[in-house]
Design a protein around this motif. Structure first.
Motif, PDB file in Angstrom:
ATOM      1  N   PRO A  37      92.100  53.641 180.804  1.00 56.54           N
ATOM      2  CA  PRO A  37      91.587  54.819 181.520  1.00 56.54           C
ATOM      3  C   PRO A  37      90.080  54.706 181.709  1.00 56.54           C
ATOM      4  O   PRO A  37      89.348  54.438 180.756  1.00 56.54           O
ATOM      5  N   THR A  39      86.128  55.680 182.263  1.00 56.47           N
ATOM      6  CA  THR A  39      85.185  56.765 182.019  1.00 56.47           C
ATOM      7  C   THR A  39      84.526  57.107 183.349  1.00 56.47           C
ATOM      8  O   THR A  39      84.108  56.218 184.096  1.00 56.47           O
ATOM      9  N   ILE A 137      90.388  65.484 176.679  1.00 55.86           N
ATOM     10  CA  ILE A 137      89.523  64.372 177.082  1.00 55.86           C
ATOM     11  C   ILE A 137      88.105  64.661 176.605  1.00 55.86           C
ATOM     12  O   ILE A 137      87.533  65.705 176.933  1.00 55.86           O
ATOM     13  N   SER A 139      84.165  64.715 176.475  1.00 50.98           N
ATOM     14  CA  SER A 139      83.147  64.741 177.520  1.00 50.98           C
ATOM     15  C   SER A 139      81.767  64.712 176.887  1.00 50.98           C
ATOM     16  O   SER A 139      81.593  65.015 175.701  1.00 50.98           O
ATOM     17  N   PRO A 185      86.681  52.996 171.618  1.00 54.73           N
ATOM     18  CA  PRO A 185      87.531  53.764 172.541  1.00 54.73           C
ATOM     19  C   PRO A 185      87.966  55.122 172.011  1.00 54.73           C
ATOM     20  O   PRO A 185      88.078  56.079 172.788  1.00 54.73           O
ATOM     21  N   ARG A 188      84.751  57.312 172.420  1.00 54.01           N
ATOM     22  CA  ARG A 188      84.035  57.271 173.699  1.00 54.01           C
ATOM     23  C   ARG A 188      84.452  58.427 174.609  1.00 54.01           C
ATOM     24  O   ARG A 188      85.641  58.690 174.799  1.00 54.01           O
ATOM     25  N   ARG A 190      85.283  60.235 178.113  1.00 56.30           N
ATOM     26  CA  ARG A 190      85.796  59.742 179.392  1.00 56.30           C
ATOM     27  C   ARG A 190      85.176  60.481 180.572  1.00 56.30           C
ATOM     28  O   ARG A 190      85.479  60.172 181.725  1.00 56.30           O
ATOM     29  N   THR A 238      85.987  48.134 179.436  1.00 54.50           N
ATOM     30  CA  THR A 238      85.384  49.472 179.501  1.00 54.50           C
ATOM     31  C   THR A 238      85.179  49.838 180.965  1.00 54.50           C
ATOM     32  O   THR A 238      84.062  49.798 181.486  1.00 54.50           O
ATOM     33  N   VAL A 240      84.511  51.833 184.294  1.00 52.65           N
ATOM     34  CA  VAL A 240      83.673  53.000 184.566  1.00 52.65           C
ATOM     35  C   VAL A 240      83.675  53.275 186.064  1.00 52.65           C
ATOM     36  O   VAL A 240      83.515  52.358 186.873  1.00 52.65           O
ATOM     37  N   LEU A 395      89.930  61.545 186.616  1.00 50.15           N
ATOM     38  CA  LEU A 395      90.317  61.711 185.212  1.00 50.15           C
ATOM     39  C   LEU A 395      91.823  61.886 185.046  1.00 50.15           C
ATOM     40  O   LEU A 395      92.344  61.764 183.932  1.00 50.15           O
TER      41      LEU A 395
END
Length: 410
Positions: A37, A39, A137, A139, A185, A188, A190, A238, A240, A395
């Motif tokens: 997924p 970020t 999720i 933020s 992960p 972190r 997203r 990662t 993005v 998202l």
């Protein structure tokens, strides 16, 4: 359904059940599958007009446009002011819903004055980070207007308060952002929202044609280059999606109009809340409102005066409960002065914003790049209300419940 009922009763319940709603949705209903997924990072560049990157030959902005999806012009809400625009970017709604009427206004419901307040509680619609947190999720919000504290009990997992004028820097913001992306992960975020200074101060001081604007934009391009290099260094594990948006542009100013000279201050009301080329005037009753309206007949040609309820539909302002009883707009090239705590000579800014989006000078820019984003596609225009629905799409969560815009990603 009233907005108050929605915020007090239905919205908290909706946030609680959002995770279970999402579990029943097919993954491909919102975004294309990727290895992990992504970020989603939204970075705003304050006061950057739509034409600055091409005018100054900024390579990083150009490279992003070649590799991603961009809009030639991003239409801001009215008034095109920093706090209003960031509220719209975060909620996908216009001021008649999110309630941020200007950089300064009178909130009659609470009897308090708003003046670039930092707290999220002023928002009448859920910011995108609250929707993300409600969906489970993580933020992060870095130096973003209207993000301090929580919103109806919901706060971002990571936060640094608004830093303008407090020793913060765009470079520090980018390094903090990259630190967040480098987290394991399970920790972190997203979704990350970050404000940067762009060329706003320089545009006010020297006007959009001033040499300081070029220098500021070269710095902004270098800051963006550092961010992209840092994202690339993280590698494919990662992923993005980087979204760069300006809140508004900048228009040249030649003169200031002294509203306070036309409407003398009587105790507390009438109260003038000026925000550049627009002003909200609050009166205590219908009689005083008509007195003020007659006084405003002395305004120079080109100024427009509206009852709040009769503001043009394209401004999306008539339903804003925090707007003044009378709303006054200056013509292009002019700005307003209100009450000054320090009488004397007041400088006229050489640049300003706050005009309606029909003024091309206040239109901004929007660029997206990363997994799931069409490459090399240019839209003629997009609206600031489209940004939050687009972030939600990326998202994989539903859009803001009362969004005025739509996702730019299919």
């Amino acid at each position: 359904m009233t907005g108050a009922l929605w915020r007090r009763v239905l919205l908290p319940a909706a946030l609680l059940v959002l995770s279970s709603v999402l579990s029943g949705c097919r993954a491909d209903a919102f975004s294309k599958p990727v290895a992990a997924p992504p970020t989603v990072v939204l970075v705003t560049v304050d006061g950057v007009r739509w034409d600055y990157p091409d005018r100054f030959g900024l390579e990083t902005f150009a490279a992003m446009r070649r590799s991603g999806l961009s809009a030639e012009r991003l239409l801001p809400p009215f008034p095109s002011l920093t706090w209003v625009c960031h509220a719209t970017l975060a909620t996908g709604t216009y001021p008649d819903k999110h309630g941020i009427a200007a950089n300064g206004f009178l909130d009659r419901a609470s009897g308090t004055r708003f003046s670039k307040e930092p707290e999220a509680r002023w928002l009448l619609e859920p910011p995108v980070w609250a929707l993300a947190e409600g969906a489970g999720i993580k933020s992060a919000v870095l130096s973003w207007p209207l993000s301090d504290g929580d919103w109806h009990g919901v706060a971002p997992s990571y936060r640094r308060g608004f830093q303008k004028g407090k020793g913060g820097s765009d470079e520090a913001t980018v390094e903090a952002l990259l630190d967040l992306l480098g987290m394991p992960p399970d920790r972190r975020p997203r979704l990350i929202l970050a404000w940067t200074s762009g060329a706003d101060d320089e545009g006010h001081d020297e006007g959009p044609e001033g040499p300081a604007v070029r220098r500021a934009m070269v710095r902004a391009d270098a800051t963006l280059r550092r961010l992209r290099e840092g994202i690339r260094a993280l590698g494919p594990k990662t992923p993005v999606v980087l979204v760069v948006a300006s809140d508004h542009g900048m228009s040249s100013v030649e003169r200031a109009i002294d509203l306070a000279a036309l409407v003398p201050k009587k105790a507390f009301l009438p109260y003038i809340a000026t925000s550049g080329p627009m002003a909200n005037l609050y009166t205590k009753d219908a009689r005083q409102k008509e007195e003020v309206r007659r006084a405003l007949e002395g305004l120079p040609a080109g100024c427009r005066v509206f009852d709040r309820e009769s503001c043009p539909p394209d401004l999306h302002y008539a339903g804003c409960a925090r707007a003044g009883d009378l709303v006054v707009l200056a013509p292009p090239g002019a700005t307003f002065w209100g009450y000054s705590p320090k009488p004397g000579v007041r400088a006229v800014p050489k640049g300003n914003h706050g005009y309606p989006a029909s003024n091309p000078d206040v239109q901004g820019l929007l660029i997206l790049e990363g997994p799931g984003v069409p490459a090399g596609k240019t839209l003629p225009r997009a609206s600031a209300v489209d940004v939050a629905p687009t972030l939600c799409r990326l998202l994989g969560i539903p859009p803001p419940p009362r969004a005025d815009g739509r996702s730019l990603i299919p």
